[in-house]
Design an enzyme around this catalytic site. Structure first.
Site, PDB file in Angstrom:
ATOM      1  CD  GLU A  91      65.976 139.261   7.244  1.00 36.95           C
ATOM      2  OE1 GLU A  91      65.995 138.889   8.425  1.00 36.95           O
ATOM      3  OE2 GLU A  91      64.995 139.139   6.510  1.00 36.95           O
ATOM      4  CB  CYS A 115      52.454 144.631  -1.377  1.00 36.30           C
ATOM      5  SG  CYS A 115      53.173 145.573  -2.726  1.00 36.30           S
ATOM      6  N   GLY A 162      62.668 145.780  -0.154  1.00 36.08           N
ATOM      7  CA  GLY A 162      62.683 147.075  -0.835  1.00 36.08           C
ATOM      8  C   GLY A 162      62.251 147.042  -2.287  1.00 36.08           C
ATOM      9  CD  GLU A 163      59.923 148.672  -6.740  1.00 42.86           C
ATOM     10  OE1 GLU A 163      59.200 147.683  -6.537  1.00 42.86           O
ATOM     11  OE2 GLU A 163      60.615 148.807  -7.766  1.00 42.86           O
ATOM     12  CB  SER A 194      61.714 141.564  -8.623  1.00 47.24           C
ATOM     13  OG  SER A 194      60.345 141.454  -8.331  1.00 47.24           O
ATOM     14  CB  SER A 217      55.598 142.126  -8.252  1.00 49.52           C
ATOM     15  OG  SER A 217      56.911 141.722  -7.981  1.00 49.52           O
ATOM     16  CG  LEU A 218      50.132 141.175 -13.104  1.00 49.50           C
ATOM     17  CD1 LEU A 218      50.098 142.639 -13.501  1.00 49.50           C
ATOM     18  CD2 LEU A 218      49.945 140.298 -14.351  1.00 49.50           C
ATOM     19  CG  HIS A 219      51.603 139.813  -6.988  1.00 47.86           C
ATOM     20  ND1 HIS A 219      52.323 138.727  -7.431  1.00 47.86           N
ATOM     21  CD2 HIS A 219      52.494 140.601  -6.338  1.00 47.86           C
ATOM     22  CE1 HIS A 219      53.588 138.856  -7.067  1.00 47.86           C
ATOM     23  NE2 HIS A 219      53.719 139.982  -6.403  1.00 47.86           N
ATOM     24  CG  ASN A 293      56.825 132.069   0.968  1.00 44.67           C
ATOM     25  OD1 ASN A 293      56.841 130.866   0.762  1.00 44.67           O
ATOM     26  ND2 ASN A 293      57.458 132.935   0.203  1.00 44.67           N
TER      27      ASN A 293
HETATM   28  N1  SAH Z   1      59.708 145.198  -4.260  1.00 45.17           N
HETATM   29  C1  SAH Z   1      60.002 144.362  -5.354  1.00 45.17           C
HETATM   30  C2  SAH Z   1      61.067 143.320  -5.065  1.00 45.17           C
HETATM   31  C3  SAH Z   1      61.021 142.622  -3.732  1.00 45.17           C
HETATM   32  S1  SAH Z   1      59.665 141.554  -3.429  1.00 45.17           S
HETATM   33  C4  SAH Z   1      58.731 143.708  -5.880  1.00 45.17           C
HETATM   34  O1  SAH Z   1      57.701 143.814  -5.226  1.00 45.17           O
HETATM   35  O2  SAH Z   1      58.786 143.123  -6.952  1.00 45.17           O
HETATM   36  C5  SAH Z   1      60.063 140.115  -4.389  1.00 45.17           C
HETATM   37  C6  SAH Z   1      58.841 139.285  -4.794  1.00 45.17           C
HETATM   38  O3  SAH Z   1      58.272 138.594  -3.674  1.00 45.17           O
HETATM   39  C7  SAH Z   1      57.717 140.113  -5.375  1.00 45.17           C
HETATM   40  O4  SAH Z   1      57.169 139.504  -6.509  1.00 45.17           O
HETATM   41  C8  SAH Z   1      56.721 140.113  -4.242  1.00 45.17           C
HETATM   42  O5  SAH Z   1      55.444 140.412  -4.663  1.00 45.17           O
HETATM   43  C9  SAH Z   1      56.866 138.716  -3.715  1.00 45.17           C
HETATM   44  N2  SAH Z   1      56.300 138.497  -2.394  1.00 45.17           N
HETATM   45  C10 SAH Z   1      56.058 139.406  -1.430  1.00 45.17           C
HETATM   46  N3  SAH Z   1      55.559 138.824  -0.335  1.00 45.17           N
HETATM   47  C11 SAH Z   1      55.483 137.496  -0.622  1.00 45.17           C
HETATM   48  C12 SAH Z   1      55.052 136.359   0.129  1.00 45.17           C
HETATM   49  N4  SAH Z   1      54.667 136.470   1.386  1.00 45.17           N
HETATM   50  N5  SAH Z   1      55.103 135.148  -0.477  1.00 45.17           N
HETATM   51  C13 SAH Z   1      55.567 135.023  -1.743  1.00 45.17           C
HETATM   52  N6  SAH Z   1      56.008 136.046  -2.482  1.00 45.17           N
HETATM   53  C14 SAH Z   1      55.949 137.279  -1.927  1.00 45.17           C
HETATM   54 FE1  SF4 Z   2      56.982 143.917  -0.528  1.00 41.67          FE
HETATM   55 FE2  SF4 Z   2      57.878 144.443  -3.031  1.00 41.67          FE
HETATM   56 FE3  SF4 Z   2      55.456 145.318  -2.198  1.00 41.67          FE
HETATM   57 FE4  SF4 Z   2      57.673 146.402  -1.194  1.00 41.67          FE
HETATM   58  S1  SF4 Z   2      56.978 146.476  -3.305  1.00 41.67           S
HETATM   59  S2  SF4 Z   2      55.852 145.799  -0.035  1.00 41.67           S
HETATM   60  S3  SF4 Z   2      59.014 144.616  -1.089  1.00 41.67           S
HETATM   61  S4  SF4 Z   2      56.108 143.171  -2.461  1.00 41.67           S
END
Ligand code: SAH
Ligand code: SF4
Length: 343
Positions: A91, A115, A162-163, A194, A217-219, A293
């Protein structure tokens, strides 16, 4: 079996021409059709002779991506589901905001990193996208932007499925075409990659001097919690990631953006905010707090209004360059982390 010609470099196409008695300027023409014009068949290559085209056709095909399904959100976000030549789907999303038109694109079919809060993570990894499959999402969304909003694409973010750093070669090649005259000729400054934080690959990005914007993407800024919600944290400690980001900054002089999705009662306390401040203060950076989300079945909720406010206020008081990102396209599952090919 025929080979996808978009996987060949310019030199490889030239070699093919040399070996097959085709004059070498034709290789530039073919190359330009593939990238500048994103053509979908050899028959479109009108300045290439029919004879030469048939030599190419015997050996090669042009793998394309096809729009399979499209939805427009009430906020104007357009989500496109692309069908790949082998029947897989990815997508891509067009996100309009005033005059800023952002394409959010995928780099892999699914993702291997699981994740715990992410919809794409539940799919597992099917395969990497080719450079052309990544690039053609941008081309498609760029045309969509003109068609729907009469505005050109201004930004590209690798934040779809994807990563990107686990499909390094193809992602880099796609960035080349997005930013060079061979393709869309957009500025590097418009591209954001990202990553979930693969330190070795962040270093490689710095060494290859790829001057895109980098978002991490720290979180979670405590080791234990991060490992729990992002399994990739087990093999990439926070310290390793920070060192690699420092290295990236020293090489590129580009500020890093930290992304932090606020998950209710998981990572949204004032103590978590303090950890985040502590972690990010070592490097010139921005922090984007992202509204979560919800994804069905994963068991996470977005943080409450009160906690979100407290969290952000704490960071502001500490002088952190922080902003809140509300998510877009939620009603059509086009928001970050909701991309999982359902419709
Ligand atoms: N794999 C890469 C890029 C794709 S994800 C990464 O993880 O950075 C893009 C961003 O969306 C990342 O910061 C990811 O952590 C975040 N993300 C994943 N699931 C989400 C959700 N349900 N709500 C909001 N952000 C989310
Ligand atoms: Fe989702 Fe990015 Fe984690 Fe892959 S690395 S599972 S796309 S948040």
């Amino acid at each position: 079996m025929k080979k996808d010609i978009t996987t060949l470099s310019k030199d490889e196409i030239k070699d093919f021409c040399d070996k097959n008695g085709i004059r070498s300027y034709v290789s530039s023409q073919v190359y330009s059709w593939l990238w500048n014009k994103s053509c979908t068949s050899f028959s479109e290559m009108s300045n290439v002779s029919i004879k030469d085209r048939s030599i190419f056709e015997k050996e090669f095909l042009i793998n394309n991506i096809q729009d399979d399904y499209e939805e427009i959100s009430s906020d104007g976000t357009v989500k496109t589901k692309f069908k790949l030549h082998d029947g897989n789907f990815v997508e891509g999303v067009l996100i309009p905001k005033d005059k800023r038109m952002t394409a959010c694109i995928s780099s892999q079919v699914g993702c291997s990193l699981s994740c715990s809060f992410c919809a794409t993570g539940t799919l597992g990894l099917t395969r990497n996208l080719t450079a052309s499959e990544i690039y053609r999402q941008v081309v498609y969304i760029s045309r969509k932007s003109m068609e729907v909003y009469n505005l050109p694409l201004t930004n590209i973010v690798y934040m779809g499925m994807g990563e990107p750093l686990l499909n390094y070669k193809n992602v880099l090649r796609s960035i080349h075409y997005i930013t060079s005259e061979e393709g869309l000729n957009m500025s590097y400054k418009r591209v954001t990659l990202s990553t979930s934080g693969i330190s070795k690959m962040i270093r490689r990005l710095a060494e290859d001097n790829v001057k895109v914007n980098l978002a991490l993407s720290l979180h979670a800024a405590s080791e234990e919690l991060r490992k729990e919600i992002m399994p990739i944290g087990k093999s990439n400690t926070l310290e390793e990631i920070r060192d690699s980001l420092k290295y990236y900054f020293s090489k590129t002089r580009k500020k890093v953006t930290y992304e932090y999705v606020l998950l209710r009662d998981v990572n949204d306390s004032v103590e978590d905010a303090h950890n985040l401040y502590n972690y990010t203060k070592h490097l010139s950076s921005k922090v984007n707090i992202i509204e979560y989300n919800p994804v069905e079945g994963l068991g996470f909720e977005k943080s409450s209004f009160e906690k979100t406010e407290k969290f952000i206020n704490y960071l502001l008081k500490k002088g952190v360059n922080v902003s809140l990102r509300r998510s877009r396209g939620k009603d059509i599952n086009a928001a970050c982390g909701q991309l999982a090919n359902k419709n």
